[in-house]
Scaffold this active site. Structure first.
Site, PDB file in Angstrom:
ATOM      1  N   ARG A  67       7.992   5.239   8.166  1.00  0.00           N
ATOM      2  CA  ARG A  67       8.321   7.102   9.039  1.00  0.00           C
ATOM      3  C   ARG A  67       8.083   7.634  10.039  1.00  0.00           C
ATOM      4  O   ARG A  67       8.951   8.393  10.572  1.00  0.00           O
ATOM      5  CB  ARG A  67       7.703   8.121   7.602  1.00  0.00           C
ATOM      6  CG  ARG A  67       8.316   7.975   6.346  1.00  0.00           C
ATOM      7  CD  ARG A  67       7.567   8.728   5.415  1.00  0.00           C
ATOM      8  NE  ARG A  67       6.119   8.465   5.051  1.00  0.00           N
ATOM      9  CZ  ARG A  67       5.729   7.698   4.235  1.00  0.00           C
ATOM     10  NH1 ARG A  67       6.727   7.135   3.469  1.00  0.00           N
ATOM     11  NH2 ARG A  67       4.068   7.518   4.278  1.00  0.00           N
ATOM     12  N   GLU A 104      -5.642   6.858   3.418  1.00  0.00           N
ATOM     13  CA  GLU A 104      -6.324   7.665   2.548  1.00  0.00           C
ATOM     14  C   GLU A 104      -6.355   6.667   0.358  1.00  0.00           C
ATOM     15  O   GLU A 104      -6.831   7.404  -0.448  1.00  0.00           O
ATOM     16  CB  GLU A 104      -5.094   8.570   2.122  1.00  0.00           C
ATOM     17  CG  GLU A 104      -5.812  10.092   1.430  1.00  0.00           C
ATOM     18  CD  GLU A 104      -4.582  11.387   1.213  1.00  0.00           C
ATOM     19  OE1 GLU A 104      -3.374  10.712   1.751  1.00  0.00           O
ATOM     20  OE2 GLU A 104      -4.958  12.506   0.614  1.00  0.00           O
TER      21      GLU A 104
HETATM   22  P1  AMP Z   1      -4.240   8.053   7.287  1.00  0.00           P
HETATM   23  O1  AMP Z   1      -4.987   6.781   7.871  1.00  0.00           O
HETATM   24  O2  AMP Z   1      -5.287   7.988   5.314  1.00  0.00           O
HETATM   25  O3  AMP Z   1      -3.936   9.055   8.054  1.00  0.00           O
HETATM   26  O4  AMP Z   1      -2.597   7.905   6.662  1.00  0.00           O
HETATM   27  C1  AMP Z   1      -1.535   8.111   7.760  1.00  0.00           C
HETATM   28  C2  AMP Z   1      -0.187   7.717   6.322  1.00  0.00           C
HETATM   29  O5  AMP Z   1      -0.390   7.087   5.637  1.00  0.00           O
HETATM   30  C3  AMP Z   1       0.527   7.394   7.169  1.00  0.00           C
HETATM   31  O6  AMP Z   1       1.727   6.809   7.404  1.00  0.00           O
HETATM   32  C4  AMP Z   1       1.542   8.707   5.954  1.00  0.00           C
HETATM   33  O7  AMP Z   1       2.794   8.616   6.175  1.00  0.00           O
HETATM   34  C5  AMP Z   1       1.078   8.274   5.170  1.00  0.00           C
HETATM   35  N1  AMP Z   1      -0.114   8.823   4.676  1.00  0.00           N
HETATM   36  C6  AMP Z   1      -1.093   9.022   3.961  1.00  0.00           C
HETATM   37  N2  AMP Z   1      -1.104  10.374   3.268  1.00  0.00           N
HETATM   38  C7  AMP Z   1       0.260  10.747   2.362  1.00  0.00           C
HETATM   39  C8  AMP Z   1       0.352  12.061   1.798  1.00  0.00           C
HETATM   40  N3  AMP Z   1      -0.219  12.602   1.220  1.00  0.00           N
HETATM   41  N4  AMP Z   1       1.321  12.400   2.360  1.00  0.00           N
HETATM   42  C9  AMP Z   1       2.764  11.518   2.621  1.00  0.00           C
HETATM   43  N5  AMP Z   1       2.410  10.136   3.092  1.00  0.00           N
HETATM   44  C10 AMP Z   1       1.057   9.916   3.193  1.00  0.00           C
END
Ligand code: AMP
Length: 183
Positions: A67, A104
């Site tokens: 995205r 996550e």
């Molecule tokens: P993080 O590495 O945990 O900060 O996760 C970020 C990545 O995972 C990004 O590329 C987001 O597009 C995706 N992502 C993580 N959690 C979500 C969420 N709750 N909603 C949408 N995209 C998420």
């Protein structure tokens, strides 16, 4: 400093929908496809990003798979600078460097072309993605940018989940800007 008006903020907030239990139980997925197909919201967002970053003298925008490509490529074209994709492992055809990270919801690995930011050192790069949660992805991406010899001057997200520690952790290696904060 360029800030969003309350009306603009509402337009953006109302254009993003929450999908519960996607991709797995307990996750509230922030769906930005409803921002992208809303011409008013997409335009408010891109104009805001353009106004914020036009004085930064950036040389590249790096977008995170997938995205981050949408917002990053659109902004790079507006700023008339280059765009660099940071991709999931195994997708880039030339010589790459890679970094593992935890999400996550799971684990993954991203990579970038070693020569993506040109031959000059310290090229000024803005990192962009739709959302920061735990910060694992963005930390890995900013680390990769710096390892190529370029300089990640700021990381920009459409949404930052402030109840997790991702923003704080990422702030140790680069400036962080979230258009919307979700708590
Ligand atoms: P993080 O590495 O945990 O900060 O996760 C970020 C990545 O995972 C990004 O590329 C987001 O597009 C995706 N992502 C993580 N959690 C979500 C969420 N709750 N909603 C949408 N995209 C998420």
């Amino acid at each position: 400093m360029i800030t969003l008006s309350q009306t603009e903020k509402k337009i953006l907030q109302n254009s993003i929908r929450d999908i519960e239990d996607f991709p797995k139980h307990g996750i509230v997925f922030k769906d930005i496809t409803t921002l992208l197909n809303n011409k008013e919201a997409f335009s408010v967002l891109m104009n805001h990003l353009y106004q914020r970053y036009k004085e930064y003298n950036l040389e590249y925008i790096a977008g995170i798979d997938a995205r981050g490509f949408i917002f990053g490529a659109a902004l790079a074209q507006m700023l008339k600078i280059g765009f660099v994709p940071i991709r999931k492992k195994g997708k880039l055809p030339c010589t790459t460097i890679s970094e593992k990270y935890s999400l996550e919801y799971g684990f993954d690995e991203i990579e970038v072309h070693l020569d993506a930011f040109g031959k000059e050192r310290d090229a000024k790069v803005l990192l962009i993605d739709d959302l920061i949660a735990t910060g694992g992805t963005a930390n890995a991406a900013a680390t990769l940018i710096n390892q190529t010899g370029a300089q990640c001057v700021e990381a920009c997200f459409i949404m930052g989940l402030t109840f997790l520690e991702g923003i704080q952790k990422l702030s140790d290696i680069t400036d962080v800007y979230c258009v919307l904060e979700v708590d």
